[in-house]
Design an enzyme around this catalytic site. Structure first.
Site, PDB file in Angstrom:
ATOM      1  N   ARG A  37     -34.016 -59.745 -25.430  1.00  0.00           N
ATOM      2  CA  ARG A  37     -33.199 -58.837 -24.713  1.00  0.00           C
ATOM      3  C   ARG A  37     -34.054 -58.300 -23.367  1.00  0.00           C
ATOM      4  NH1 ARG A  37     -28.406 -59.158 -25.926  1.00  0.00           N
ATOM      5  NH2 ARG A  37     -28.215 -60.077 -27.987  1.00  0.00           N
ATOM      6  N   HIS A  67     -39.200 -71.121 -26.755  1.00  0.00           N
ATOM      7  CA  HIS A  67     -37.617 -70.711 -26.389  1.00  0.00           C
ATOM      8  C   HIS A  67     -37.685 -69.697 -25.349  1.00  0.00           C
ATOM      9  CE1 HIS A  67     -33.547 -70.392 -26.546  1.00  0.00           C
ATOM     10  NE2 HIS A  67     -33.186 -71.472 -27.236  1.00  0.00           N
ATOM     11  N   TYR A  70     -32.595 -66.155 -24.299  1.00  0.00           N
ATOM     12  CA  TYR A  70     -31.223 -66.870 -23.992  1.00  0.00           C
ATOM     13  C   TYR A  70     -30.472 -65.885 -23.188  1.00  0.00           C
ATOM     14  CZ  TYR A  70     -30.584 -63.690 -28.145  1.00  0.00           C
ATOM     15  OH  TYR A  70     -30.593 -62.601 -29.095  1.00  0.00           O
ATOM     16  N   HIS A 107     -31.814 -72.391 -22.015  1.00  0.00           N
ATOM     17  CA  HIS A 107     -30.257 -72.669 -21.903  1.00  0.00           C
ATOM     18  C   HIS A 107     -29.859 -72.705 -20.738  1.00  0.00           C
ATOM     19  CE1 HIS A 107     -29.367 -70.400 -26.111  1.00  0.00           C
ATOM     20  NE2 HIS A 107     -30.274 -71.405 -26.258  1.00  0.00           N
ATOM     21  N   GLU A 142     -31.423 -77.285 -23.171  1.00  0.00           N
ATOM     22  CA  GLU A 142     -30.688 -77.608 -24.260  1.00  0.00           C
ATOM     23  C   GLU A 142     -29.391 -77.902 -24.288  1.00  0.00           C
ATOM     24  OE1 GLU A 142     -31.566 -74.194 -26.894  1.00  0.00           O
ATOM     25  OE2 GLU A 142     -30.019 -74.740 -28.533  1.00  0.00           O
ATOM     26  N   ASP A 176     -29.065 -79.875 -29.877  1.00  0.00           N
ATOM     27  CA  ASP A 176     -29.017 -78.897 -31.136  1.00  0.00           C
ATOM     28  C   ASP A 176     -27.517 -79.227 -31.630  1.00  0.00           C
ATOM     29  OD1 ASP A 176     -27.725 -76.577 -32.005  1.00  0.00           O
ATOM     30  OD2 ASP A 176     -28.963 -75.396 -31.069  1.00  0.00           O
ATOM     31  N   HIS A 179     -24.705 -77.062 -31.378  1.00  0.00           N
ATOM     32  CA  HIS A 179     -23.861 -77.200 -30.003  1.00  0.00           C
ATOM     33  C   HIS A 179     -23.319 -78.371 -29.729  1.00  0.00           C
ATOM     34  CE1 HIS A 179     -27.138 -73.813 -28.986  1.00  0.00           C
ATOM     35  NE2 HIS A 179     -26.471 -73.573 -29.804  1.00  0.00           N
ATOM     36  N   HIS A 211     -32.597 -79.125 -32.592  1.00  0.00           N
ATOM     37  CA  HIS A 211     -32.266 -77.954 -33.158  1.00  0.00           C
ATOM     38  C   HIS A 211     -31.256 -78.396 -34.172  1.00  0.00           C
ATOM     39  CE1 HIS A 211     -33.259 -74.957 -29.401  1.00  0.00           C
ATOM     40  NE2 HIS A 211     -34.339 -75.547 -30.135  1.00  0.00           N
ATOM     41  N   ASP A 224     -20.538 -71.854 -31.107  1.00  0.00           N
ATOM     42  CA  ASP A 224     -22.109 -71.795 -31.081  1.00  0.00           C
ATOM     43  C   ASP A 224     -22.237 -70.519 -32.331  1.00  0.00           C
ATOM     44  OD1 ASP A 224     -24.575 -71.591 -30.916  1.00  0.00           O
ATOM     45  OD2 ASP A 224     -24.884 -70.839 -29.061  1.00  0.00           O
ATOM     46  N   HIS A 226     -24.326 -70.799 -36.069  1.00  0.00           N
ATOM     47  CA  HIS A 226     -24.980 -71.399 -36.827  1.00  0.00           C
ATOM     48  C   HIS A 226     -24.866 -71.273 -38.318  1.00  0.00           C
ATOM     49  CE1 HIS A 226     -28.313 -71.867 -33.412  1.00  0.00           C
ATOM     50  NE2 HIS A 226     -27.020 -72.429 -32.851  1.00  0.00           N
ATOM     51  N   GLU A 256     -32.556 -73.385 -36.914  1.00  0.00           N
ATOM     52  CA  GLU A 256     -32.290 -72.064 -36.272  1.00  0.00           C
ATOM     53  C   GLU A 256     -30.993 -71.710 -37.265  1.00  0.00           C
ATOM     54  OE1 GLU A 256     -31.180 -73.709 -32.508  1.00  0.00           O
ATOM     55  OE2 GLU A 256     -32.948 -72.442 -31.499  1.00  0.00           O
TER      56      GLU A 256
HETATM   57 ZN    ZN Z   1     -26.822 -71.759 -30.908  1.00  0.00          ZN
HETATM   58 FE    FE Z   2     -30.588 -74.275 -30.354  1.00  0.00          FE
HETATM   59 FE    FE Z   3     -31.280 -71.974 -27.905  1.00  0.00          FE
END
Ligand code: ZN
Ligand code: FE
Ligand code: FE
Length: 282
Positions: A37, A67, A70, A107, A142, A176, A179, A211, A224, A226, A256
């Site tokens: 965030r 990572h 995002y 990303h 990714e 991923d 994804h 991922h 998207d 998971h 994930e």
């Molecule tokens: Zn995702």
């Molecule tokens: Fe991912």
């Molecule tokens: Fe990711």
């Protein structure tokens, strides 16, 4: 043999993540470089890094995946947001030089009405500004679900970014599974076809990490979300086929999935069992 692990919280430092990974049977892990965030990253604790590196060397942990937050958008229309993405990525990469030989996954971004071509150019521009700081870290693009105006839902888009980068040898791709499936690549019924497309477009040599996630939504849904292994539309059988596929051999796999630590331990055990020649998993 792939290295299996999962996403862990970095709140207690690297040594803690290393020990936590070992405690759940993981050989690798992924972590956020900072609070997704926003906000500044904690200063690096040199003693913690040194202790982690000793543990990782002794127990064979890694390579690990850092990572990026995002919330970064390397192709934002607004210049100040692009500058923020660039400065954050550069700072992350400088910090990661203390942990050489690992991965930095991000990303690619969302073009938000600028069009995918402009998005691709801006992502490449950001990468060209930060890659000179990457040291021995490989930066991973990714594969994305293609939600909204996300760039990277098509293999061709990732290829177009790589083609515009001045130091492509520093780039790889993180695959991923949720994804890719949500983007419309049928890894359930035609894994070899998807991998052939990846190879033709990007080149399998760029495939550096995975991922491993099931998907709450069907093929091509661009959602998207998971799911735990076997609890989604990809299913356990197709996911384990990926784990065992020679194209992914030796790569770090990070779960994930929506799990607590005990849940991750169970999924890691399941994957290990499949790798150790277990034929039937049902
Ligand atoms: Zn995702
Ligand atoms: Fe991912
Ligand atoms: Fe990711």
């Amino acid at each position: 043999m792939p290295q299996i692990g999962c996403h862990l919280s970095c709140a207690k430092g690297f040594l803690h993540m290393g020990n936590e990974a070992l405690s759940i049977g993981a050989g690798t892990f992924q972590f956020f470089t900072r609070n997704p965030r926003g906000g500044a990253a904690k200063p690096l604790d040199e003693a913690d890094i040194a202790a982690y590196r000793a543990l990782a060397a002794e127990r064979g942990i890694g390579p690990v995946i850092a990572h990026a937050p995002y919330t970064l958008n390397a192709c934002a229309a607004e210049e100040s947001l692009r500058t923020f993405a660039r400065d954050t990525m550069r700072d992350d990469l400088r910090r990661l030089t203390k942990l050489p030989g690992n991965f930095y996954n991000f990303h690619p971004g969302s073009h938000v009405k600028q069009g995918v071509e402009t998005g691709i150019l801006r992502i490449a521009e950001t990468l060209n500004a930060v890659l000179p700081e990457a040291g021995e870290t490989t930066v991973l693009l990714e594969t994305m679900a293609g939600k909204g105006s996300e760039v990277g839902g098509r293999f061709e888009e990732l290829r177009a970014i790589i083609d515009r980068v001045e130091q492509p040898e520093r780039l790889g791709v993180c695959f991923d599974t949720c994804h890719v499936f949500d983007a419309g690549y049928d890894i359930v019924n035609d894994l070899d076809g998807v991998l052939a497309a990846f190879d033709r477009t990007i080149g399998l040599a760029r495939l550096r990490a995975v991922h491993l996630n099931d998907s709450m939504n069907p093929l091509g849904s661009h959602k998207d979300r998971h799911a735990c292994l076997g609890a989604g539309h990809i299913g356990l059988e197709a996911l384990l086929r990926i784990v065992r596929h020679p194209a992914f051999d030796g790569l770090p796999f990070a779960l994930e999935t929506p799990n607590d630590l005990a849940g991750y331990a169970r999924e890691i055990a399941l994957v290990r069992q499949a790798l150790q020649g277990g034929t039937s998993i049902e």
